[in-house]
Design an enzyme around this catalytic site. Sequence first.
Site, PDB file in Angstrom:
ATOM      1  N   ALA A   1       0.900  -1.123   0.103  1.00  0.00           N
ATOM      2  CA  ALA A   1       0.006   0.014  -0.098  1.00  0.00           C
ATOM      3  C   ALA A   1       0.850   1.236  -0.086  1.00  0.00           C
ATOM      4  O   ALA A   1       0.419   2.228  -0.525  1.00  0.00           O
ATOM      5  CB  ALA A   1      -1.179   0.150   1.254  1.00  0.00           C
TER       6      ALA A   1
ATOM      7  N   HIS B   1       3.808  -0.021  12.989  1.00  0.00           N
ATOM      8  CA  HIS B   1       3.763  -0.011  11.341  1.00  0.00           C
ATOM      9  C   HIS B   1       2.359   0.339  10.728  1.00  0.00           C
ATOM     10  O   HIS B   1       2.330   1.251   9.922  1.00  0.00           O
ATOM     11  CB  HIS B   1       4.249  -1.439  10.988  1.00  0.00           C
ATOM     12  CG  HIS B   1       4.476  -1.258   9.269  1.00  0.00           C
ATOM     13  ND1 HIS B   1       5.554  -0.882   8.730  1.00  0.00           N
ATOM     14  CD2 HIS B   1       3.796  -2.093   8.424  1.00  0.00           C
ATOM     15  CE1 HIS B   1       5.300  -1.072   7.504  1.00  0.00           C
ATOM     16  NE2 HIS B   1       4.257  -1.921   7.037  1.00  0.00           N
TER      17      HIS B   1
END
Length: 156
Positions: free
Chosen positions: A56, A88
Amino acid sequence: MRTFEGSFCGKDLKLAIVVSRFNSFITDELLKGCLDGLSRHDVDSENIDVYYVPGAFEIPLVAKKLAKSKKYNAIIALGAVIRGSTPHFEYVSAEVSKGIANVSLEQEVPVIFGVLTCDTVDQAIERAGTKAGNKGFDAALSALEMANLMKNISES
């Protein structure tokens, strides 16, 4: 008073889809839903280009390159970021959403946010075609509406 809105007519629109390969068990379903939505609204498959990126985080860069080309009426970003046990998730989710928004604003091309940001795998599965519908299909409709609205604004 004049009112402007986009239609869902896909005839003669040229669209790009940028798909993350990470979490492909989800993104493959989002892509299927997206393509289904486009075909149901008369988008010719010859007018759809699909670009795969590793994750992404890479979506905004490719979306920017595509938007700058001015070949597409809209770009659809599809991905799935699922929370894990580290920070993350927050970093990736924030940067992807900011990056996609910036591309759209800077290039004046609709870039549709079809990136799932979910706390669990189950939530992602629900949004990729089960309980909560298919967000890829929804992204396709948003792309059609925005592409047509932008054309209407340019012509008015």
